[in-house]
Structures are given as structure tokens and as C-alpha cells.
Design a protein around this motif. Sequence first.
Motif, mmCIF file in Angstrom:
data_model
loop_
_atom_site.group_PDB
_atom_site.id
_atom_site.type_symbol
_atom_site.label_atom_id
_atom_site.label_comp_id
_atom_site.label_asym_id
_atom_site.label_seq_id
_atom_site.Cartn_x
_atom_site.Cartn_y
_atom_site.Cartn_z
ATOM 1 N N VAL A 35 0.815 -1.228 0.000
ATOM 2 C CA VAL A 35 0.000 0.000 0.000
ATOM 3 C C VAL A 35 0.844 1.271 0.000
ATOM 4 O O VAL A 35 0.400 2.295 -0.493
ATOM 5 C CB VAL A 35 -1.031 0.051 1.157
ATOM 6 C CG1 VAL A 35 -2.083 -1.023 0.984
ATOM 7 C CG2 VAL A 35 -0.387 -0.026 2.502
ATOM 8 N N VAL A 39 0.412 0.535 -4.638
ATOM 9 C CA VAL A 39 -0.944 0.076 -4.369
ATOM 10 C C VAL A 39 -1.776 -0.035 -5.646
ATOM 11 O O VAL A 39 -1.638 0.774 -6.562
ATOM 12 C CB VAL A 39 -1.639 0.987 -3.327
ATOM 13 C CG1 VAL A 39 -1.910 2.364 -3.891
ATOM 14 C CG2 VAL A 39 -2.899 0.343 -2.792
ATOM 15 N N THR A 67 -5.027 -3.612 7.923
ATOM 16 C CA THR A 67 -5.558 -3.440 6.567
ATOM 17 C C THR A 67 -6.687 -2.414 6.523
ATOM 18 O O THR A 67 -6.823 -1.688 5.534
ATOM 19 C CB THR A 67 -6.010 -4.773 5.943
ATOM 20 O OG1 THR A 67 -7.042 -5.362 6.744
ATOM 21 C CG2 THR A 67 -4.841 -5.727 5.806
ATOM 22 N N TYR A 70 -5.530 1.207 5.957
ATOM 23 C CA TYR A 70 -5.147 1.605 4.607
ATOM 24 C C TYR A 70 -6.270 1.436 3.584
ATOM 25 O O TYR A 70 -6.052 1.656 2.385
ATOM 26 C CB TYR A 70 -3.940 0.779 4.147
ATOM 27 C CG TYR A 70 -2.689 1.029 4.943
ATOM 28 C CD1 TYR A 70 -1.926 2.162 4.723
ATOM 29 C CD2 TYR A 70 -2.273 0.121 5.910
ATOM 30 C CE1 TYR A 70 -0.762 2.393 5.445
ATOM 31 C CE2 TYR A 70 -1.113 0.341 6.636
ATOM 32 C CZ TYR A 70 -0.366 1.472 6.402
ATOM 33 O OH TYR A 70 0.779 1.700 7.116
ATOM 34 N N ARG A 74 -7.522 2.076 -1.337
ATOM 35 C CA ARG A 74 -7.968 1.077 -2.316
ATOM 36 C C ARG A 74 -9.482 1.160 -2.495
ATOM 37 O O ARG A 74 -10.183 0.163 -2.364
ATOM 38 C CB ARG A 74 -7.561 -0.322 -1.856
ATOM 39 C CG ARG A 74 -6.062 -0.503 -1.753
ATOM 40 C CD ARG A 74 -5.701 -1.894 -1.275
ATOM 41 N NE ARG A 74 -6.168 -2.893 -2.225
ATOM 42 C CZ ARG A 74 -6.593 -4.098 -1.866
ATOM 43 N NH1 ARG A 74 -6.644 -4.452 -0.604
ATOM 44 N NH2 ARG A 74 -6.997 -4.949 -2.780
#
Length: 125
Positions: A35, A39, A67, A70, A74
Amino acid sequence: MATIKKSKKDESQTILTVSGVLTREEIIHAFEDFVQHDVTPFLLWDFTDADLSNISKEDMEQIITVTKTYAHLRKNGKTALLVPTDLSFGISRMYEAFIEIREHPLTINAFRSREKALAWLVKSV
């Protein structure tokens, strides 16, 4: 100790291929590297040659915490877990359940077949 190799299939997909006995720390380190440096919205963790037997419930919870931190990087992201063995598939299904309970914003699914995992990743969200 595991080995994790990163490759980009294209601008939207990254594959992390894991071999050996995997630890929580190694998963977190590989994910943070992914990331922070390269990413993509779609990620395939290939655990075909990995041993997940040391991953505990507490490890899964810690991984989810990291996760989620971050997830904003995404947007509409999806993660496929390629886990062809019964033990790894079972551990991955537990992880899926924890993801749902913890209301993780990304979609994560376990697959026994590489073809099905890759097809699911590129299918419209």
C-alpha cells in the motif's frame, strides 16, 4: 520464515506470492509495503506454497486492524486469497468471517482456483 514476492499483473492488479511458513508480521510487512509503494485496487495473495498453520485468531484480528487503516487507498478494492489446501482454505474462510464481523470496507474472498480468483478480481464491483 516465508518468502513473499510481489508482481504487478497490470495497473489494477498486484499478486503477492507466498512460500514457506508465514507469520502475522510477514503478512503485515508485505501488505504495508504494497500500500505504501505500489498500491492497486485488486490484490491476489497466492498462498499455494504457503503454510498458514501458525496464523491465530489474534493474528487475524491484528492483520484486519492494519488493513482497515489503509482501506481508503484502495477504494472499491478487492482481495482474493488463493488457498488450494483444506487447512489454508479453512483458515481463510475464518478470516473472511472476521472481516465481515469487523465491518472491513473492502471485499475479500477465498478461492481454491487461481483462474476463479483472477476472474472474480476483475469482475465489476
